[in-house]
Design an enzyme around this catalytic site. Structure first.
Site, PDB file in Angstrom:
ATOM      1  N   LYS A  46      50.551  33.327  35.023  1.00  0.00           N
ATOM      2  CA  LYS A  46      49.712  32.190  34.617  1.00  0.00           C
ATOM      3  C   LYS A  46      50.271  31.502  33.372  1.00  0.00           C
ATOM      4  O   LYS A  46      50.352  30.285  33.337  1.00  0.00           O
ATOM      5  CB  LYS A  46      48.282  32.655  34.284  1.00  0.00           C
ATOM      6  CG  LYS A  46      47.479  33.157  35.450  1.00  0.00           C
ATOM      7  CD  LYS A  46      46.007  33.270  35.090  1.00  0.00           C
ATOM      8  CE  LYS A  46      45.708  34.235  33.945  1.00  0.00           C
ATOM      9  NZ  LYS A  46      45.827  35.651  34.273  1.00  0.00           N
ATOM     10  N   ARG A  75      36.265  32.540  34.660  1.00  0.00           N
ATOM     11  CA  ARG A  75      36.459  33.871  35.230  1.00  0.00           C
ATOM     12  C   ARG A  75      35.167  34.440  35.804  1.00  0.00           C
ATOM     13  O   ARG A  75      35.177  35.522  36.365  1.00  0.00           O
ATOM     14  CB  ARG A  75      36.941  34.823  34.131  1.00  0.00           C
ATOM     15  CG  ARG A  75      38.449  35.021  34.083  1.00  0.00           C
ATOM     16  CD  ARG A  75      38.759  35.812  32.840  1.00  0.00           C
ATOM     17  NE  ARG A  75      39.905  36.645  32.921  1.00  0.00           N
ATOM     18  CZ  ARG A  75      41.092  36.350  32.392  1.00  0.00           C
ATOM     19  NH1 ARG A  75      41.295  35.193  31.827  1.00  0.00           N
ATOM     20  NH2 ARG A  75      42.077  37.215  32.456  1.00  0.00           N
ATOM     21  N   ARG A 120      56.950  43.590  30.407  1.00  0.00           N
ATOM     22  CA  ARG A 120      56.966  42.303  29.717  1.00  0.00           C
ATOM     23  C   ARG A 120      56.724  42.458  28.216  1.00  0.00           C
ATOM     24  O   ARG A 120      56.075  43.396  27.762  1.00  0.00           O
ATOM     25  CB  ARG A 120      55.951  41.334  30.324  1.00  0.00           C
ATOM     26  CG  ARG A 120      54.525  41.615  29.975  1.00  0.00           C
ATOM     27  CD  ARG A 120      53.631  40.551  30.586  1.00  0.00           C
ATOM     28  NE  ARG A 120      52.228  40.849  30.356  1.00  0.00           N
ATOM     29  CZ  ARG A 120      51.234  40.125  30.839  1.00  0.00           C
ATOM     30  NH1 ARG A 120      51.494  39.082  31.591  1.00  0.00           N
ATOM     31  NH2 ARG A 120      49.990  40.451  30.581  1.00  0.00           N
ATOM     32  N   ARG A 161      52.203  43.762  24.656  1.00  0.00           N
ATOM     33  CA  ARG A 161      50.794  43.467  24.358  1.00  0.00           C
ATOM     34  C   ARG A 161      49.988  44.755  24.358  1.00  0.00           C
ATOM     35  O   ARG A 161      50.213  45.612  25.211  1.00  0.00           O
ATOM     36  CB  ARG A 161      50.241  42.542  25.448  1.00  0.00           C
ATOM     37  CG  ARG A 161      49.949  41.146  24.970  1.00  0.00           C
ATOM     38  CD  ARG A 161      49.726  40.230  26.123  1.00  0.00           C
ATOM     39  NE  ARG A 161      48.496  40.534  26.869  1.00  0.00           N
ATOM     40  CZ  ARG A 161      48.041  39.774  27.855  1.00  0.00           C
ATOM     41  NH1 ARG A 161      48.691  38.700  28.220  1.00  0.00           N
ATOM     42  NH2 ARG A 161      46.928  40.102  28.493  1.00  0.00           N
ATOM     43  N   ARG A 170      41.993  45.506  34.726  1.00  0.00           N
ATOM     44  CA  ARG A 170      42.074  44.042  34.758  1.00  0.00           C
ATOM     45  C   ARG A 170      42.263  43.517  36.185  1.00  0.00           C
ATOM     46  O   ARG A 170      41.699  42.496  36.548  1.00  0.00           O
ATOM     47  CB  ARG A 170      43.188  43.554  33.824  1.00  0.00           C
ATOM     48  CG  ARG A 170      42.699  43.493  32.369  1.00  0.00           C
ATOM     49  CD  ARG A 170      43.807  43.616  31.352  1.00  0.00           C
ATOM     50  NE  ARG A 170      44.843  42.632  31.490  1.00  0.00           N
ATOM     51  CZ  ARG A 170      46.115  42.815  31.105  1.00  0.00           C
ATOM     52  NH1 ARG A 170      46.487  43.967  30.578  1.00  0.00           N
ATOM     53  NH2 ARG A 170      46.983  41.860  31.242  1.00  0.00           N
TER      54      ARG A 170
END
Ligand code: ADP
Length: 206
Positions: free
Chosen positions: A13, A84, A123, A155, A166
């Site tokens: 995203k 969301r 990532r 993160r 998630r």
């Protein structure tokens, strides 16, 4: 111009929204990024993010509305990470009405679960400028940002357990949201397992 980019964790995203926003010369507004900014001084939000839980509709809406009222959003924006929940659809409709804007398109990015885990666990993000790096787009020098030379970090909510949570939360909440936009004829679903440029081309051509 209002574009909404939706998709599960690590569906790309952020990267895709950036490319689209650059192409259209409008800002990329990510509710995740807004929250991570606030989390630096707000322990409550920080804990929720670390656990992979959603922030309450009222709090996130207030934060978003403030951001969308800024001058740089006048021409429009690419919205990433909102709505969301069904309630957030309502809130967004109210905000857009006040801003006298309409949604052009809702783009859903779809990626297989295995790739989500692979992407997420590899990532990293630049702590200075926020640029993301991953398996498809590594930095030239390990742990150093190509753009600004900042340090790259994982993160805090990118752990295996949080990712599962998630993904589940996204599945649970996204069905009705996607259905809502599909019925309005605004939804475009794209396979996001490939490269960003092609995906954005497909999405904007549609
Ligand atoms: P991802 O989609 O990979 O989980 P995001 O950066 O979009 O990453 O969001 C990170 C976290 O921020 C979410 O797990 C959630 O806790 C919170 N968040 C972001 N957007 C919203 C929203 N619209 N409503 C509630 N919580 C949100």
């Amino acid at each position: 111009m209002v574009y909404i980019i939706t998709g599960g964790p690590a569906s790309g995203k952020g990267t895709r929204s950036d490319i689209l926003a650059n192409a259209l010369q409008i800002p990329h507004i990510s509710t995740g990024d807004l929250l991570r900014g606030i989390a630096q001084t707000d322990k409550n939000i920080q804990e929720k993010l670390t656990r992979g839980e959603l922030i309450s509709d009222e709090i996130i809406t207030k934060i978003l509305e403030e951001r969308l009222n800024k001058e740089d959003c006048e021409k429009g924006f690419v919205l990433d990470g909102y709505p969301r929940t069904l309630k957030q659809i309502d809130y967004l409709n109210q905000i857009l009405e006040k801003l006298n804007k309409k949604i052009d398109r809702v783009i859903e990015l779809v990626v297989p679960d295995e790739l989500v885990y692979k992407r997420i666990l590899e990532r990293k993000k630049c702590i200075r400028c926020g640029r993301m790096y991953g398996i498809d787009f590594p930095s030239k020098i390990k742990n150093v940002c190509d753009k600004c030379g900042g340090k790259l970090e994982v993160r805090t909510d990118d752990t295996k357990e949080t990712v599962k949570k998630r993904i589940d939360t996204y599945r649970e909440n996204s069905k009705e949201i996607l259905e809502y936009y599909r019925k309005k004829g605004l939804l475009k679903t794209v396979d996001a397992s490939g490269h960003s440029e092609r995906i954005i081309q497909e999405a904007t051509e549609a």
